[in-house]
Design a protein around this motif. Structure first.
Motif, PDB file in Angstrom:
ATOM      1  N   LEU A  67       0.822  -1.207   0.000  1.00 33.27           N
ATOM      2  CA  LEU A  67       0.000   0.000   0.000  1.00 33.27           C
ATOM      3  C   LEU A  67       0.860   1.263   0.000  1.00 33.27           C
ATOM      4  O   LEU A  67       0.544   2.244  -0.689  1.00 33.27           O
ATOM      5  CB  LEU A  67      -0.930  -0.003   1.214  1.00 33.27           C
ATOM      6  N   MET A  68       1.953   1.226   0.755  1.00 33.60           N
ATOM      7  CA  MET A  68       2.833   2.394   0.807  1.00 33.60           C
ATOM      8  C   MET A  68       3.484   2.651  -0.551  1.00 33.60           C
ATOM      9  O   MET A  68       3.586   3.794  -1.007  1.00 33.60           O
ATOM     10  CB  MET A  68       3.909   2.197   1.885  1.00 33.60           C
ATOM     11  N   VAL A  69       3.915   1.578  -1.198  1.00 35.54           N
ATOM     12  CA  VAL A  69       4.548   1.722  -2.524  1.00 35.54           C
ATOM     13  C   VAL A  69       3.550   2.281  -3.533  1.00 35.54           C
ATOM     14  O   VAL A  69       3.866   3.187  -4.311  1.00 35.54           O
ATOM     15  CB  VAL A  69       5.107   0.370  -3.003  1.00 35.54           C
ATOM     16  N   ILE A  70       2.309   1.748  -3.507  1.00 30.66           N
ATOM     17  CA  ILE A  70       1.298   2.166  -4.491  1.00 30.66           C
ATOM     18  C   ILE A  70       0.865   3.606  -4.277  1.00 30.66           C
ATOM     19  O   ILE A  70       0.777   4.391  -5.231  1.00 30.66           O
ATOM     20  CB  ILE A  70       0.075   1.227  -4.422  1.00 30.66           C
ATOM     21  N   PHE A  71       0.608   3.984  -3.018  1.00 33.22           N
ATOM     22  CA  PHE A  71       0.007   5.290  -2.761  1.00 33.22           C
ATOM     23  C   PHE A  71       1.010   6.367  -2.328  1.00 33.22           C
ATOM     24  O   PHE A  71       0.652   7.553  -2.307  1.00 33.22           O
ATOM     25  CB  PHE A  71      -1.079   5.162  -1.684  1.00 33.22           C
ATOM     26  N   ASN A  72       2.259   5.979  -1.977  1.00 38.83           N
ATOM     27  CA  ASN A  72       3.223   6.969  -1.519  1.00 38.83           C
ATOM     28  C   ASN A  72       4.438   7.125  -2.434  1.00 38.83           C
ATOM     29  O   ASN A  72       4.969   8.230  -2.568  1.00 38.83           O
ATOM     30  CB  ASN A  72       3.710   6.634  -0.102  1.00 38.83           C
ATOM     31  N   PHE A  73       4.890   6.023  -3.019  1.00 36.75           N
ATOM     32  CA  PHE A  73       6.122   6.089  -3.811  1.00 36.75           C
ATOM     33  C   PHE A  73       5.858   6.225  -5.311  1.00 36.75           C
ATOM     34  O   PHE A  73       6.486   7.047  -5.978  1.00 36.75           O
ATOM     35  CB  PHE A  73       6.997   4.859  -3.536  1.00 36.75           C
ATOM     36  N   ILE A  74       4.942   5.430  -5.846  1.00 38.04           N
ATOM     37  CA  ILE A  74       4.644   5.527  -7.281  1.00 38.04           C
ATOM     38  C   ILE A  74       4.145   6.924  -7.668  1.00 38.04           C
ATOM     39  O   ILE A  74       4.569   7.472  -8.706  1.00 38.04           O
ATOM     40  CB  ILE A  74       3.626   4.443  -7.700  1.00 38.04           C
ATOM     41  N   PRO A  75       3.266   7.558  -6.871  1.00 36.13           N
ATOM     42  CA  PRO A  75       2.814   8.912  -7.243  1.00 36.13           C
ATOM     43  C   PRO A  75       3.918   9.958  -7.263  1.00 36.13           C
ATOM     44  O   PRO A  75       3.726  11.051  -7.804  1.00 36.13           O
ATOM     45  CB  PRO A  75       1.777   9.240  -6.158  1.00 36.13           C
ATOM     46  N   LEU A  76       5.095   9.646  -6.663  1.00 34.14           N
ATOM     47  CA  LEU A  76       6.193  10.600  -6.673  1.00 34.14           C
ATOM     48  C   LEU A  76       6.643  10.940  -8.092  1.00 34.14           C
ATOM     49  O   LEU A  76       7.239  11.999  -8.332  1.00 34.14           O
ATOM     50  CB  LEU A  76       7.390  10.060  -5.876  1.00 34.14           C
ATOM     51  N   TYR A  77       6.347  10.057  -9.022  1.00 41.05           N
ATOM     52  CA  TYR A  77       6.688  10.320 -10.420  1.00 41.05           C
ATOM     53  C   TYR A  77       6.026  11.606 -10.905  1.00 41.05           C
ATOM     54  O   TYR A  77       6.564  12.325 -11.758  1.00 41.05           O
ATOM     55  CB  TYR A  77       6.245   9.142 -11.294  1.00 41.05           C
ATOM     56  N   GLY A  78       4.858  11.931 -10.359  1.00 45.57           N
ATOM     57  CA  GLY A  78       4.139  13.125 -10.776  1.00 45.57           C
ATOM     58  C   GLY A  78       4.857  14.423 -10.444  1.00 45.57           C
ATOM     59  O   GLY A  78       4.490  15.491 -10.964  1.00 45.57           O
ATOM     60  N   ILE A  79       5.908  14.362  -9.583  1.00 38.70           N
ATOM     61  CA  ILE A  79       6.655  15.574  -9.235  1.00 38.70           C
ATOM     62  C   ILE A  79       7.293  16.204 -10.469  1.00 38.70           C
ATOM     63  O   ILE A  79       7.500  17.426 -10.519  1.00 38.70           O
ATOM     64  CB  ILE A  79       7.726  15.244  -8.177  1.00 38.70           C
ATOM     65  N   VAL A  80       7.569  15.403 -11.490  1.00 42.88           N
ATOM     66  CA  VAL A  80       8.258  15.923 -12.677  1.00 42.88           C
ATOM     67  C   VAL A  80       7.441  16.990 -13.397  1.00 42.88           C
ATOM     68  O   VAL A  80       8.007  17.791 -14.161  1.00 42.88           O
ATOM     69  CB  VAL A  80       8.604  14.783 -13.665  1.00 42.88           C
ATOM     70  N   ILE A  81       6.125  17.031 -13.176  1.00 42.98           N
ATOM     71  CA  ILE A  81       5.339  18.053 -13.882  1.00 42.98           C
ATOM     72  C   ILE A  81       5.653  19.452 -13.364  1.00 42.98           C
ATOM     73  O   ILE A  81       5.275  20.445 -13.997  1.00 42.98           O
ATOM     74  CB  ILE A  81       3.818  17.779 -13.783  1.00 42.98           C
ATOM     75  N   ALA A  82       6.365  19.534 -12.233  1.00 49.97           N
ATOM     76  CA  ALA A  82       6.820  20.838 -11.758  1.00 49.97           C
ATOM     77  C   ALA A  82       7.850  21.430 -12.710  1.00 49.97           C
ATOM     78  O   ALA A  82       8.057  22.647 -12.738  1.00 49.97           O
ATOM     79  CB  ALA A  82       7.413  20.724 -10.357  1.00 49.97           C
ATOM     80  N   PHE A  83       8.490  20.570 -13.494  1.00 46.36           N
ATOM     81  CA  PHE A  83       9.515  21.007 -14.444  1.00 46.36           C
ATOM     82  C   PHE A  83       9.036  20.883 -15.889  1.00 46.36           C
ATOM     83  O   PHE A  83       9.821  21.002 -16.816  1.00 46.36           O
ATOM     84  CB  PHE A  83      10.789  20.181 -14.256  1.00 46.36           C
ATOM     85  N   LYS A  84       7.723  20.631 -16.061  1.00 43.82           N
ATOM     86  CA  LYS A  84       7.152  20.470 -17.396  1.00 43.82           C
ATOM     87  C   LYS A  84       5.941  21.369 -17.572  1.00 43.82           C
ATOM     88  O   LYS A  84       5.309  21.776 -16.596  1.00 43.82           O
ATOM     89  CB  LYS A  84       6.743  19.012 -17.638  1.00 43.82           C
TER      90      LYS A  84
END
Length: 286
Positions: free
Chosen positions: A8-25
């Protein structure tokens, strides 16, 4: 037994971290994150140059610092007072009453405070009846009073809940220490200062570090409920600014950049407060 929690932690806490890149896009909901063009630090520069930057930063730090300055010792003091209650039934009643506001949402509490602080509300009526004031005080439409309302209402809501860790730590203190102190003629104040507080210093250090790390994370629910067009300049904080830019205006890249900025500063505050606490008290949190 641990694997479900890890998954659950990987699915809801770590995988969504990929979305941080939109701060640079330059991201749009009509496109995918991978296909969005890179813009580097454009949105960070826009935020730092925004006319609201210093306003939201000042409001966030000011309100959060006052909550820490008043609320942090208030929770410790309340925990000590509850711990000193001899009658077990009375102690449970006091604990329960102090915890209750935590379980009420800000939608409910906000409505209560708006009613109490209105021109014809409970607070103004009491002050008028006792002759303290000659005309109603405009609490909610006076920008200069918002910080005080936000700080006191948040402390009233959370101070009881914040005593849980301290009271739990106090139950583990050896009663023999208090008996020896009483035999030596120590007063209640000396017992608290020399036995109770030193015995829970590791919990105090932990909560202090976590509280400092949240200085830039003002309560969004509270802000949205108590904010109005009149007090906007003193009530707008970073979290509400991010919410409005991201959800209301749909500028997800800009909102993500601001959120990432807050996360980085919060991490620095946590690490800095940890080393400060360790330096002055030799208490290590991690």
């Amino acid at each position: 037994m641990v694997w479900p929690g890890i998954i659950l932690m990987v699915i809801f806490n770590f995988i969504p971290l990929y979305g941080i890149v939109i701060a640079f896009k330059d991201y749009s909901v009509l496109d995918t994150i991978a296909n969005a063009p890179w813009v580097g630090t454009q949105y960070f520069q826009e935020f730092f140059g925004d006319s609201m930057f210093w306003t939201v930063l000042k409001n966030t730090l000011g309100i959060s610092f006052l909550k820490l300055l008043i609320g942090f010792p208030a929770a410790i003091l309340l925990a000590v007072l509850i711990n000193e209650i001899v009658n077990v039934r009375l102690k449970k009643v006091v604990q329960t009453v102090s915890y209750l506001p935590h379980f009420l949402s800000w939608v409910i509490l906000g409505g209560m405070f708006i009613t109490w602080l209105s021109d014809t509300g409970l607070v103004n009526n009491i002050l008028l009846d006792f002759g303290v004031i000659n005309q109603p005080i405009r609490f909610l439409t006076d920008p200069d009073k918002y910080w005080g309302i936000a700080v006191l209402s948040d402390i009233w809501k959370e101070v009881g809940w914040n005593t849980i860790l301290y009271i739990a730590a106090m139950t583990g203190i050896n009663p023999a220490l208090y008996e020896a102190a009483r035999m030596d003629g120590a007063s209640k104040w000396h017992q608290v200062w020399n036995i109770t507080l030193p015995s829970i210093r590791h919990i105090i250090a932990l909560t202090f570090v976590l509280s400092v790390g949240g200085l830039l994370g003002s309560n969004l629910d509270q802000t949205l409920v108590l904010q109005n067009p009149v007090n906007y300049q003193t009530s707008e904080v970073i979290n509400s600014f991010v919410y409005k830019m991201g959800i209301r205006q749909g500028d997800f890249s800009y909102a993500t950049a601001v959120g990432l900025f807050v996360s980085v500063i919060s991490l620095i505050l946590v690490v800095g407060s940890h080393f400060f606490t360790k330096k002055i008290s030799d208490e290590s949190v991690f």
